[in-house]
Design a protein around this motif. Structure first.
Motif, PDB file in Angstrom:
ATOM      1  N   LEU A 198       0.819  -1.207   0.000  1.00  0.00           N
ATOM      2  CA  LEU A 198       0.000   0.000   0.000  1.00  0.00           C
ATOM      3  C   LEU A 198       0.856   1.261   0.000  1.00  0.00           C
ATOM      4  O   LEU A 198       0.472   2.278  -0.581  1.00  0.00           O
ATOM      5  N   ASP A 199       2.014   1.182   0.664  1.00  0.00           N
ATOM      6  CA  ASP A 199       2.917   2.329   0.632  1.00  0.00           C
ATOM      7  C   ASP A 199       3.368   2.604  -0.797  1.00  0.00           C
ATOM      8  O   ASP A 199       3.429   3.758  -1.235  1.00  0.00           O
ATOM      9  N   PHE A 200       3.654   1.518  -1.516  1.00  0.00           N
ATOM     10  CA  PHE A 200       4.048   1.665  -2.923  1.00  0.00           C
ATOM     11  C   PHE A 200       2.854   2.126  -3.767  1.00  0.00           C
ATOM     12  O   PHE A 200       2.980   2.998  -4.630  1.00  0.00           O
ATOM     13  N   SER A 201       1.656   1.534  -3.484  1.00  0.00           N
ATOM     14  CA  SER A 201       0.467   1.859  -4.283  1.00  0.00           C
ATOM     15  C   SER A 201      -0.004   3.282  -4.065  1.00  0.00           C
ATOM     16  O   SER A 201      -0.564   3.896  -4.969  1.00  0.00           O
ATOM     17  N   PHE A 202       0.216   3.814  -2.835  1.00  0.00           N
ATOM     18  CA  PHE A 202      -0.292   5.146  -2.514  1.00  0.00           C
ATOM     19  C   PHE A 202       0.720   6.255  -2.807  1.00  0.00           C
ATOM     20  O   PHE A 202       0.437   7.416  -2.543  1.00  0.00           O
ATOM     21  N   LYS A 203       1.866   5.900  -3.349  1.00  0.00           N
ATOM     22  CA  LYS A 203       2.841   6.928  -3.754  1.00  0.00           C
ATOM     23  C   LYS A 203       2.230   7.920  -4.741  1.00  0.00           C
ATOM     24  O   LYS A 203       2.462   9.137  -4.625  1.00  0.00           O
TER      25      LYS A 203
END
Length: 483
Positions: A203-208
């Motif tokens: 999610l950290d990668f997806s929410f970048k």
């Protein structure tokens, strides 16, 4: 309390962010699913183990019944006990449980614990067995734990002569099940931890991209329209980024046009005001009493005042068209007569440039329009054609119907419009040739005003143009406007 007060705003935000909410929801679903699966597996394993144990105990009970059934019917009770009890004790040691054998009256003929010998035994399972029913049941005693009872009838020549009750501890099953549950809990906890870590990373990668959007929007709020969001993923974020970049490009373009418009309007307003001031000062310092000179100066002042009034009227018209609840006063209008009035009104303007302005209307057309507003739209387009047509040119106005449309065609042989500008000529503040527009006194609002008026009438304006050959504007108004 001190630790809670010491949490930063950024750390607090993590626990209310969409990212944290998604992870929490996902983990809650995973935990609930694993809990249901673990309970189901635990119950399934317990049932399998117990059914296996029941099967084994019933087999042993039937073996015991077969071995002792012929001794139960002995006439002497003591003789029956002498033969039956050793057999019960023997099998009791093999199965590590207790065996009780009764006759058809419920009197105990064999008890591996020698506790109830000779007494009447009326246990539920025994009563069922004496009725010919094989029965099992599990009891949980405080002292002994979980115990399995199994009772089978003893049958001789199709006649029930007694019953055998076998009771064995099944604590080992629950102990094994406890170990299995511990392993399931460990595996589930490990899975949840791994899922949580992977979810946070993913999610950290997806929410970048959202962080990039936020950064760009914050920059926009400060007036920076140069920001762009670059996302290379082939998903919805990529579509959002493309739409966002298109929007910000449009906003940047509108902002530039607005700045140009302010500069242009300032210039346009300043020019007639400066001329009026200069002419007025010249009159004040004029020593001659020649009325013709005064008349000439006053005519120039009047012309500049008209020019200033036209600019202000265009600005006011634009403001009126922006009102959400603009009232359109529809009337049955004879378009032939309306166009004749417009052409006659604009002929003096065309004659100043030696331009031939003509009207062609072969059919009589009556439609519902707001006469004043539609007249303003048509005048703007014809004036535009006259303005950008060279001297000795021609502007042709034609009225005809085509399907559901009433079409007003304005054709000129003027300078034309570049193909790259055709999609933008109806944008506010847009001017194809800024230098030429200043020279001709345009503000870049006329076509925008016309386009909005026609759209309010549920119509459209189409344009065809070639550089050096001229332009053709087609004002299409539906002849069956739905009010």
């Amino acid at each position: 309390m001190v630790i809670i007060l010491g949490i930063s705003h950024k750390e607090k935000y993590k626990f209310v962010s969409i990212r944290w909410k998604l992870v929490s929801t996902y983990l809650l679903l995973v935990i609930t699913s694993l809990l249901i699966i673990n309970v189901f597996i635990s119950r399934l394993i317990l049932n399998i183990y117990i059914e296996q144990r029941k099967s084994n105990v019933l087999i042993r009970a039937n073996i015991v019944s077969n071995d002792i059934k012929n001794f139960i019917t002995l006439s002497s009770a003591k003789e029956a006990i002498v033969y039956v009890n050793p057999i019960a004790e023997k099998y009791s040691k093999e199965i590590r449980g207790r065996i009780i054998v009764v006759d058809k009256e419920g009197i105990v003929k064999g008890d591996s614990n020698k506790e109830y010998l000779g007494e009447t035994f009326r246990h539920t399972e025994i009563r069922n067995a004496l009725k010919g029913q094989t029965s099992t049941n599990i009891y949980n005693f405080k002292e002994y734990g979980h115990v399995l009872y199994a009772a089978v009838p003893a049958i001789v020549h199709n006649r029930i002569v007694g019953a055998t009750l076998v009771s064995v501890s099944i604590n080992d099953i629950y102990k094994d099940l406890s170990h299995i549950n511990q392993n399931l809990f460990f595996i589930s906890t490990t899975c949840i931890a791994l899922i949580a870590i992977i979810s946070f990373i993913f999610l950290d990668f997806s929410f970048k991209p959202l962080e990039r959007f936020t950064k760009a929007i914050n920059s926009m709020a400060k007036g920076d329209f140069k920001q762009k969001v670059h996302i290379n993923t082939n998903d919805e974020f990529k579509n959002m980024a493309d739409a966002f970049n298109a929007m910000i490009m449009k906003l940047d373009q509108v902002d530039k046009q607005r700045n140009e418009f302010v500069a242009n309007v300032s210039h346009e307003l300043r020019t007639p005001i400066s001329s009026i001031k200069l002419l007025s000062e010249s009159l004040l310092h004029q020593d001659e009493d020649n009325i013709y000179i005064y008349k000439e100066f006053m005519e120039d002042i009047s012309a500049e005042a008209d020019r200033l009034n036209n600019i202000i009227n265009e600005l006011l018209a634009l403001v009126d068209l922006d009102k959400e609840k603009l009232h359109i006063n529809y009337k049955i209008t004879y378009m032939n007569f309306l166009l004749e009035k417009i052409v006659n009104r604009l002929k003096p303007l065309a004659e100043r440039k030696n331009i031939k302005l003509t009207l062609e209307s072969d059919e009589k057309i009556q439609i519902k329009v707001d006469p004043e507003k539609i007249q303003q739209a048509i005048i703007n387009i014809i004036e535009n054609a006259i303005k950008y047509t060279q001297e000795a040119g021609k502007v042709q106005v034609r009225l005809y119907s085509q399907g559901k449309w009433c079409i007003i065609e304005v054709k000129d042989n003027g300078i034309g419009i570049p193909e790259s500008s055709l999609k933008q000529i109806f944008d506010r503040f847009y001017r194809v040739d800024k230098a030429r527009s200043r020279k001709t006194g345009g503000t870049g609002l006329g076509l925008s005003i016309s386009d909005q008026i026609v759209m309010l009438h549920q119509g459209i304006i189409e344009v065809e143009s070639k550089i050096g050959e001229g332009s053709s504007f087609y004002i299409k108004i539906p002849n069956d406007i739905k009010l």
